[in-house]
Design a protein around this motif. Structure first.
Motif, PDB file in Angstrom:
ATOM      1  N   ILE A 122       0.819  -1.216   0.000  1.00  0.00           N
ATOM      2  CA  ILE A 122       0.000   0.000   0.000  1.00  0.00           C
ATOM      3  C   ILE A 122       0.849   1.260   0.000  1.00  0.00           C
ATOM      4  O   ILE A 122       0.351   2.333  -0.311  1.00  0.00           O
ATOM      5  CB  ILE A 122      -0.979   0.036   1.195  1.00  0.00           C
ATOM      6  N   THR A 123       2.115   1.137   0.334  1.00  0.00           N
ATOM      7  CA  THR A 123       2.958   2.321   0.480  1.00  0.00           C
ATOM      8  C   THR A 123       3.928   2.548  -0.661  1.00  0.00           C
ATOM      9  O   THR A 123       4.379   3.663  -0.866  1.00  0.00           O
ATOM     10  CB  THR A 123       3.781   2.235   1.783  1.00  0.00           C
ATOM     11  N   ASP A 124       4.264   1.513  -1.391  1.00  0.00           N
ATOM     12  CA  ASP A 124       5.262   1.641  -2.448  1.00  0.00           C
ATOM     13  C   ASP A 124       4.653   2.232  -3.714  1.00  0.00           C
ATOM     14  O   ASP A 124       3.487   1.994  -4.027  1.00  0.00           O
ATOM     15  CB  ASP A 124       5.857   0.278  -2.794  1.00  0.00           C
ATOM     16  N   PRO A 125       5.461   2.976  -4.472  1.00  0.00           N
ATOM     17  CA  PRO A 125       4.983   3.446  -5.771  1.00  0.00           C
ATOM     18  C   PRO A 125       4.823   2.268  -6.722  1.00  0.00           C
ATOM     19  O   PRO A 125       5.377   1.192  -6.501  1.00  0.00           O
ATOM     20  CB  PRO A 125       6.091   4.390  -6.239  1.00  0.00           C
ATOM     21  N   ILE A 126       4.065   2.480  -7.762  1.00  0.00           N
ATOM     22  CA  ILE A 126       3.893   1.435  -8.765  1.00  0.00           C
ATOM     23  C   ILE A 126       5.273   1.116  -9.351  1.00  0.00           C
ATOM     24  O   ILE A 126       6.051   2.023  -9.652  1.00  0.00           O
ATOM     25  CB  ILE A 126       2.880   1.863  -9.848  1.00  0.00           C
ATOM     26  N   PRO A 127       5.610  -0.157  -9.486  1.00  0.00           N
ATOM     27  CA  PRO A 127       6.919  -0.509 -10.057  1.00  0.00           C
ATOM     28  C   PRO A 127       7.060   0.053 -11.481  1.00  0.00           C
ATOM     29  O   PRO A 127       6.108   0.024 -12.259  1.00  0.00           O
ATOM     30  CB  PRO A 127       6.908  -2.034 -10.066  1.00  0.00           C
ATOM     31  N   PRO A 128       8.234   0.553 -11.828  1.00  0.00           N
ATOM     32  CA  PRO A 128       8.432   1.132 -13.158  1.00  0.00           C
ATOM     33  C   PRO A 128       8.036   0.208 -14.303  1.00  0.00           C
ATOM     34  O   PRO A 128       7.456   0.655 -15.288  1.00  0.00           O
ATOM     35  CB  PRO A 128       9.934   1.457 -13.188  1.00  0.00           C
TER      36      PRO A 128
END
Length: 183
Positions: free
Chosen positions: A71-77
């Motif tokens: 829930i905290t991480d940005p969407i993976p590139p």
């Protein structure tokens, strides 16, 4: 373990001048919709219901689903790049806590910067977190859609009803040349 946690207190990156808002289609018929859910309870059913409504009422051509693992991480590139290639518009959510609301807004801004119109959905209790992330990403006033808090404890019928209620604002946010006010 967090590898790329978004810190809303860190301030904007040195290069964050606020991405331009992606150009909007006039209509959604025939378009492919990306659905980016977080792992919070009812996020996927909510987005699936919106996807079904978009197909039934606006003639979208299909959906591409993905689920973030945090829930905290940005969407993976790599996931961002894939959705940019495959989708015409993207829905992101549901921000049902402070961390996931902030992350959803950061993801929406990333899609906009990549040229794909995005609509972020957060519950109304977390406007402060969503707005703070928008400011810190260099996009104050970033527009998103809210639904009543909480979403997680709702049954399937109530989740579908919330999706139905949010649909007009989501469509407006994805198709309006003039951004709707942040909610």
């Amino acid at each position: 373990m967090f590898e790329a946690m978004i810190d809303p207190t860190a301030g904007p990156s040195a290069t964050a001048a606020g991405p331009p808002r992606a150009g909007r289609p006039e209509r959604l018929d025939g378009l492919v919709v990306g659905l980016v859910a977080n792992p919070k309870k009812n996020a996927e059913p909510f987005l699936d219901a919106v996807g079904e409504l978009l197909a039934a009422e606006h003639g979208t051509a299909g959906v591409v689903r993905t689920r973030k693992t945090s829930i905290t991480d940005p969407i993976p590139p790599a996931t961002l790049d894939e959705l940019v290639r495959r989708c015409d518009v993207v829905l992101i959510g549901v921000g049902d806590c402070g961390s996931c609301s902030a992350a959803a807004v950061a993801d929406g801004i990333a899609f906009e910067g990549a040229g794909v119109p995005a609509a972020v959905i957060c519950t109304d209790a977390f406007r402060v977190s969503a707005d703070a992330m928008a400011r810190l990403q260099g996009s104050p006033g970033y527009a998103y859609v809210t639904t009543a808090h909480p979403l997680a404890p709702l049954d399937a019928d109530a989740v579908r009803e919330r999706a139905r209620l949010a649909l007009p604002e989501l469509v407006e946010l994805l198709t309006s040349a003039v951004p709707v006010a942040a909610r």
